[in-house]
Design a protein around this motif. Structure first.
Motif, PDB file in Angstrom:
ATOM      1  N   ASN A   2       0.693  -1.086   0.341  1.00 55.49           N
ATOM      2  CA  ASN A   2      -0.044   0.216  -0.334  1.00 55.49           C
ATOM      3  C   ASN A   2       0.890   1.009   0.065  1.00 55.49           C
ATOM      4  N   ALA A   3       0.454   2.279  -0.389  1.00 54.11           N
ATOM      5  CA  ALA A   3       1.266   3.632  -0.388  1.00 54.11           C
ATOM      6  C   ALA A   3       1.933   4.034   0.878  1.00 54.11           C
ATOM      7  N   ILE A   4       1.434   3.532   2.505  1.00 53.69           N
ATOM      8  CA  ILE A   4       2.034   3.760   3.530  1.00 53.69           C
ATOM      9  C   ILE A   4       3.697   2.912   2.854  1.00 53.69           C
ATOM     10  N   GLN A   5       3.137   1.595   2.970  1.00 53.78           N
ATOM     11  CA  GLN A   5       4.559   0.720   2.926  1.00 53.78           C
ATOM     12  C   GLN A   5       5.474   1.389   2.253  1.00 53.78           C
ATOM     13  N   MET A   6       5.091   1.867   0.873  1.00 57.47           N
ATOM     14  CA  MET A   6       5.919   2.315  -0.568  1.00 57.47           C
ATOM     15  C   MET A   6       6.647   3.607   0.107  1.00 57.47           C
ATOM     16  N   ILE A   7       6.349   4.590   1.015  1.00 59.37           N
ATOM     17  CA  ILE A   7       6.517   5.478   1.396  1.00 59.37           C
ATOM     18  C   ILE A   7       7.048   5.309   2.569  1.00 59.37           C
ATOM     19  N   LEU A   8       7.487   4.519   3.718  1.00 56.27           N
ATOM     20  CA  LEU A   8       8.614   3.708   4.573  1.00 56.27           C
ATOM     21  C   LEU A   8       9.627   3.146   3.634  1.00 56.27           C
ATOM     22  N   VAL A   9       9.154   2.877   2.759  1.00 55.73           N
ATOM     23  CA  VAL A   9      10.620   1.797   1.921  1.00 55.73           C
ATOM     24  C   VAL A   9      11.110   2.993   1.020  1.00 55.73           C
ATOM     25  N   VAL A  10      10.414   4.156   0.720  1.00 53.17           N
ATOM     26  CA  VAL A  10      11.455   5.272   0.631  1.00 53.17           C
ATOM     27  C   VAL A  10      11.947   6.082   1.218  1.00 53.17           C
ATOM     28  N   ILE A  11      11.427   6.268   2.501  1.00 52.34           N
ATOM     29  CA  ILE A  11      12.267   6.601   3.520  1.00 52.34           C
ATOM     30  C   ILE A  11      13.289   5.843   4.065  1.00 52.34           C
ATOM     31  N   VAL A  12      13.258   4.435   4.461  1.00 58.48           N
ATOM     32  CA  VAL A  12      14.706   3.689   4.414  1.00 58.48           C
ATOM     33  C   VAL A  12      15.324   3.678   3.041  1.00 58.48           C
ATOM     34  N   ALA A  13      15.107   3.816   1.751  1.00 54.29           N
ATOM     35  CA  ALA A  13      16.007   3.961   1.138  1.00 54.29           C
ATOM     36  C   ALA A  13      17.086   5.415   1.438  1.00 54.29           C
ATOM     37  N   PHE A  14      16.451   6.116   1.458  1.00 51.30           N
ATOM     38  CA  PHE A  14      17.147   7.401   2.109  1.00 51.30           C
ATOM     39  C   PHE A  14      18.235   7.503   2.384  1.00 51.30           C
ATOM     40  N   PHE A  15      17.893   6.572   3.833  1.00 52.80           N
ATOM     41  CA  PHE A  15      18.414   7.384   4.632  1.00 52.80           C
ATOM     42  C   PHE A  15      19.572   6.314   4.561  1.00 52.80           C
ATOM     43  N   ALA A  16      19.367   4.700   3.925  1.00 48.10           N
ATOM     44  CA  ALA A  16      19.946   3.309   3.637  1.00 48.10           C
ATOM     45  C   ALA A  16      21.425   4.824   2.827  1.00 48.10           C
ATOM     46  N   GLY A  17      21.375   5.146   2.026  1.00 39.13           N
ATOM     47  CA  GLY A  17      22.222   6.179   0.987  1.00 39.13           C
ATOM     48  C   GLY A  17      22.741   7.444   2.017  1.00 39.13           C
ATOM     49  N   MET A  18      22.448   8.113   2.713  1.00 39.03           N
ATOM     50  CA  MET A  18      23.422   8.640   3.600  1.00 39.03           C
ATOM     51  C   MET A  18      23.870   7.512   4.025  1.00 39.03           C
ATOM     52  N   GLY A  19      23.181   6.645   4.649  1.00 40.91           N
ATOM     53  CA  GLY A  19      24.315   5.928   5.439  1.00 40.91           C
ATOM     54  C   GLY A  19      25.273   5.918   4.678  1.00 40.91           C
ATOM     55  N   GLY A  20      24.872   5.106   4.047  1.00 37.74           N
ATOM     56  CA  GLY A  20      26.750   5.448   3.031  1.00 37.74           C
ATOM     57  C   GLY A  20      27.256   6.335   3.002  1.00 37.74           C
ATOM     58  N   ILE A  21      27.689   7.177   3.447  1.00 38.49           N
ATOM     59  CA  ILE A  21      29.049   7.859   3.535  1.00 38.49           C
ATOM     60  C   ILE A  21      28.637   8.732   4.132  1.00 38.49           C
ATOM     61  N   LEU A  22      27.573   8.343   5.445  1.00 39.37           N
ATOM     62  CA  LEU A  22      28.123   8.911   6.914  1.00 39.37           C
ATOM     63  C   LEU A  22      28.523   7.893   7.924  1.00 39.37           C
ATOM     64  N   ASP A  23      28.407   6.933   8.005  1.00 42.44           N
ATOM     65  CA  ASP A  23      29.130   5.117   8.215  1.00 42.44           C
ATOM     66  C   ASP A  23      28.549   6.049   9.636  1.00 42.44           C
ATOM     67  N   GLU A  24      27.888   6.390  10.124  1.00 40.36           N
ATOM     68  CA  GLU A  24      27.504   6.579  11.815  1.00 40.36           C
ATOM     69  C   GLU A  24      26.517   5.944  12.191  1.00 40.36           C
ATOM     70  N   PHE A  25      25.146   5.626  11.294  1.00 46.43           N
ATOM     71  CA  PHE A  25      24.003   4.849  11.751  1.00 46.43           C
ATOM     72  C   PHE A  25      24.065   3.376  11.441  1.00 46.43           C
ATOM     73  N   GLN A  26      24.778   2.933   9.810  1.00 47.09           N
ATOM     74  CA  GLN A  26      24.720   1.649   9.281  1.00 47.09           C
ATOM     75  C   GLN A  26      23.893   1.468   8.690  1.00 47.09           C
ATOM     76  N   PHE A  27      22.648   2.890   8.111  1.00 48.41           N
ATOM     77  CA  PHE A  27      21.967   2.523   7.605  1.00 48.41           C
ATOM     78  C   PHE A  27      21.679   1.017   6.298  1.00 48.41           C
ATOM     79  N   HIS A  28      22.666   2.099   5.430  1.00 47.79           N
ATOM     80  CA  HIS A  28      23.597   1.373   4.414  1.00 47.79           C
ATOM     81  C   HIS A  28      23.629  -0.124   4.635  1.00 47.79           C
ATOM     82  N   GLN A  29      23.868  -0.752   5.486  1.00 49.32           N
ATOM     83  CA  GLN A  29      25.059  -2.378   6.074  1.00 49.32           C
ATOM     84  C   GLN A  29      23.380  -3.057   5.254  1.00 49.32           C
ATOM     85  N   PRO A  30      23.667  -3.779   3.912  1.00 51.46           N
ATOM     86  CA  PRO A  30      22.032  -4.728   4.005  1.00 51.46           C
ATOM     87  C   PRO A  30      21.917  -5.890   5.108  1.00 51.46           C
TER      88      PRO A  30
END
Length: 267
Positions: A2-30
């Motif tokens: 549903n739409a809410i799940q899609m929005i949450l997935v995009v938010i997770v993807a956004f934090f994963a992209g930032m995590g690949g540079i910041l390396d602080e919260f490790q959101f980019h780790q698989p």
């Protein structure tokens, strides 16, 4: 999805992209990215399994000099979305792993693109620094980091825009030999990734723990929680021995400070 799940997935993807540079919260780790996407889409189990498999591959990835490692964030997010949209469950994990590897390599193009843009942003920040405009520096800094998040969020949104029925039909249309080949290849890549990690970490002090771990893993009665508890206990004992040996070194100025190393040296 549903739409809410899609929005949450995009938010997770956004934090994963930032995590690949910041390396602080490790959101980019698989393991983190796949698990979070599995959680918000109601597919936690397959998210954890896929994340754990991809994590074994990504452990051997590292930036060395000017050589940039494959993009673990894009591989994790995109492969999990494809797995969830495909609806194949655990049977589709091998295919998702096979898809993740070329996605990780393709993600390097987006990484180079964003970093090229970031060079121009750095020059802008230099001019703002000459003007002592600290607020503008902070603003451009946040823009540069946000671009890293959009690097993953935009492809994730594009994948989510594809109807699940289309993804499912495409995966089902794959011939059996290709599906089985990707499953086998994905398993081999995981093994190669783990071998790379062992090659980097292997030393005479670490080998005993590897051997103990492999032996204990063969005991079927031991769960992952039990194995984790044993690993933590071994680590605590090792640190305790290292600390006590280090205290003796301060008095006697002998030994390397590594208890296992000193024991092996004595032999």
């Amino acid at each position: 999805m549903n739409a809410i799940q899609m929005i949450l997935v995009v938010i997770v993807a956004f934090f994963a992209g930032m995590g690949g540079i910041l390396d602080e919260f490790q959101f980019h780790q698989p393991l983190v990215a796949c698990t979070l996407i599995g959680l918000v889409t109601g597919n936690l189990t397959i998210g954890i399994i896929l994340g754990g498999s991809l994590q074994m591959i990504a452990l051997g990835w590292a930036n060395i000099g000017a050589a940039v490692a494959p993009d673990a964030a894009l591989a994790s997010v995109a492969s999990t979305i494809i797995l969830v949209q495909g609806g194949q469950g655990q049977k589709g994990i091998g295919t998702a792993i096979g898809i993740a590897i070329p996605l990780a390599v393709a993600g390097l193009f987006l990484t180079m693109l964003v970093r090229t843009i970031s060079v121009a942003i750095v020059h802008i920040m230099d001019r703002k620094a000459e003007e002592a405009n600290w607020k503008a520096i902070d603003r451009w800094q946040m823009i540069a980091v946000a671009l890293q998040g959009l690097r993953i969020a935009i492809p994730a949104a594009l994948l989510l825009a594809i109807p699940a029925s289309v993804v499912r039909a495409g995966l089902n249309a794959m011939p059996a030999w290709l599906n089985e080949g990707m499953t086998i290849g994905g398993g081999m890549v995981v093994a190669v990734g783990y071998a790379m990690v062992i090659n980097m970490m292997a030393s005479r002090e670490v080998w005993p723990f590897f051997i103990i771990g492999f032996c204990l893993a063969a005991v079927k009665e031991l769960t992952l929680i039990a194995l984790g508890g044993i690993g933590i206990s071994l680590a605590i004992m090792y640190l305790a021995l290292e600390g006590s040996k280090g205290g003796n070194n301060n008095n006697s100025n002998s030994g390397s400070g590594d208890p296992l190393g000193d024991i092996l040296d004595d032999y």
